[in-house]
Write an enzyme that holds these catalytic residues in place. Structure first.
Site, mmCIF file in Angstrom:
data_model
loop_
_atom_site.group_PDB
_atom_site.id
_atom_site.type_symbol
_atom_site.label_atom_id
_atom_site.label_comp_id
_atom_site.label_asym_id
_atom_site.label_seq_id
_atom_site.Cartn_x
_atom_site.Cartn_y
_atom_site.Cartn_z
ATOM 1 N N GLY A 20 0.796 -1.291 -0.108
ATOM 2 C CA GLY A 20 -0.066 -0.050 0.018
ATOM 3 C C GLY A 20 1.022 1.195 0.150
ATOM 4 O O GLY A 20 0.303 2.300 0.522
ATOM 5 N N THR A 48 3.982 1.342 -16.480
ATOM 6 C CA THR A 48 2.629 1.431 -17.115
ATOM 7 C C THR A 48 1.801 0.205 -16.856
ATOM 8 O O THR A 48 0.995 0.098 -17.613
ATOM 9 C CB THR A 48 2.761 1.661 -18.463
ATOM 10 O OG1 THR A 48 3.472 0.667 -19.140
ATOM 11 C CG2 THR A 48 3.675 3.044 -18.778
ATOM 12 N N ASP A 91 6.922 8.289 -6.731
ATOM 13 C CA ASP A 91 6.531 6.966 -6.433
ATOM 14 C C ASP A 91 7.589 6.127 -7.099
ATOM 15 O O ASP A 91 8.333 6.364 -8.179
ATOM 16 C CB ASP A 91 5.155 6.658 -7.385
ATOM 17 C CG ASP A 91 4.644 5.324 -6.993
ATOM 18 O OD1 ASP A 91 4.615 4.736 -5.891
ATOM 19 O OD2 ASP A 91 4.420 4.501 -8.089
ATOM 20 N N GLU A 92 7.806 4.817 -6.775
ATOM 21 C CA GLU A 92 8.742 3.930 -7.258
ATOM 22 C C GLU A 92 10.399 4.527 -7.302
ATOM 23 O O GLU A 92 11.081 4.742 -8.101
ATOM 24 C CB GLU A 92 8.535 3.622 -8.683
ATOM 25 C CG GLU A 92 7.129 2.911 -8.750
ATOM 26 C CD GLU A 92 7.143 1.371 -8.078
ATOM 27 O OE1 GLU A 92 8.251 0.851 -7.669
ATOM 28 O OE2 GLU A 92 6.304 0.863 -8.037
ATOM 29 N N GLN A 94 12.787 4.033 -5.842
ATOM 30 C CA GLN A 94 14.183 3.259 -5.935
ATOM 31 C C GLN A 94 14.767 3.243 -7.234
ATOM 32 O O GLN A 94 15.865 2.965 -7.458
ATOM 33 C CB GLN A 94 13.830 1.685 -5.322
ATOM 34 C CG GLN A 94 13.023 0.680 -6.508
ATOM 35 C CD GLN A 94 11.484 1.027 -6.237
ATOM 36 O OE1 GLN A 94 11.089 1.885 -5.405
ATOM 37 N NE2 GLN A 94 10.736 0.158 -7.072
ATOM 38 N N GLY A 170 6.224 -5.191 -12.566
ATOM 39 C CA GLY A 170 5.248 -6.163 -12.736
ATOM 40 C C GLY A 170 4.371 -6.080 -11.387
ATOM 41 O O GLY A 170 4.573 -5.311 -10.260
ATOM 42 N N TYR A 175 5.332 -11.010 -9.105
ATOM 43 C CA TYR A 175 5.654 -10.992 -7.866
ATOM 44 C C TYR A 175 4.698 -11.294 -6.642
ATOM 45 O O TYR A 175 3.260 -11.308 -7.169
ATOM 46 C CB TYR A 175 6.154 -9.557 -7.175
ATOM 47 C CG TYR A 175 7.343 -9.124 -8.047
ATOM 48 C CD1 TYR A 175 8.473 -9.152 -7.773
ATOM 49 C CD2 TYR A 175 7.047 -8.278 -9.279
ATOM 50 C CE1 TYR A 175 9.592 -8.836 -8.298
ATOM 51 C CE2 TYR A 175 8.090 -7.958 -9.818
ATOM 52 C CZ TYR A 175 9.486 -7.849 -9.494
ATOM 53 O OH TYR A 175 10.357 -7.157 -10.390
ATOM 54 N N CYS A 182 7.966 -18.021 4.616
ATOM 55 C CA CYS A 182 7.719 -18.616 3.226
ATOM 56 C C CYS A 182 8.755 -18.257 2.286
ATOM 57 O O CYS A 182 9.152 -19.011 1.417
ATOM 58 C CB CYS A 182 6.400 -18.209 2.689
ATOM 59 S SG CYS A 182 5.034 -18.740 3.699
#
Length: 227
Positions: A20, A48, A91-92, A94, A170, A175, A182
């Protein structure tokens, strides 16, 4: 002599896939907009994923929320435009090679800069730029997701396709979010963790609910300073 301090700030929102981060970034931007602050939202131009039926200038979350954004791949390209805004959301984070210097420069000019980013790769290795931002940020929020295998709290992103590329954009097609158990189980068995059919079905339309963890400082507690 009275010295006036310009109250710029850096806020970092990080965590694994499906935690989130983008939703929280948009929430904060909307909140600043409501407070009559001029806001600029920047998205990574190569992302996109959910723009099939919507203009590529929109930032779209996993659960299909959207918000008008400025797409770019180098933040320096939008630096001059950012001078006209009070709050800049990224956003994003990194994926931007100049995110640290860009954020520091604007915060030093009195801007509020909010960065949403992954804190680690699918191999649980850090994104150095995000780690560098932590040492320069006033506010840091760590989010977790829901493990798509066992439904416990998830702090890690697991890639379920064959690729060693660090930048492989993606969604649930590439992912899943996983807990420590896990993730380690997959490493020991030497094969790819797959979400259960129930997990994959339940998360096909939206991301797991956000589970905030280890929130060091909540910006909402500082309304008088931020607005």
């Amino acid at each position: 002599m009275i010295v006036t301090q310009i109250a710029g700030k850096i806020q970092v929102i990080f965590g694994p896939m499906f935690s989130g981060k983008t939703t929280e970034l948009i929430r904060r931007i909307k909140r600043f907009n409501f407070a009559n602050k001029k806001c600029l939202l920047i998205k990574y131009s190569k992302d996109t994923r959910y723009n099939d039926n919507i203009d590529k200038s929109f930032l779209v979350t996993h659960d299909k929320q959207n918000y008008q954004a400025f797409p770019c791949s180098i933040l320096e390209d939008v630096k001059e435009q950012a001078q006209n805004y009070d709050v800049i959301g990224i956003d994003e984070g990194q994926f931007f090679p100049d995110v640290v210097q860009f954020s520091e420069d604007l915060a030093n000019q009195g801007k509020t800069v909010i960065i949403a980013a992954l804190d680690g790769t699918f191999q649980r290795k850090p994104f150095q730029s995000v780690i560098d931002l932590v040492s320069k940020a006033e506010y840091i929020t760590k989010l977790t997701a829901v493990c798509m295998v066992c439904y416990n709290e998830a702090a890690f992103s697991k890639r379920i396709v064959e690729s060693d590329d660090i930048e492989l954009i993606g969604g649930i097609d590439k992912y899943i979010s996983v807990c420590r158990g896990c993730y380690n189980s997959d490493q020991n068995e030497g094969n790819s963790t797959k979400p259960s059919k129930t997990a994959r079905h339940s998360h096909s339309q939206s991301a797991p609910s956000v589970a905030p963890l280890a929130v060091n400082i909540n910006p909402d507690d500082h309304l008088n300073n931020d607005y």
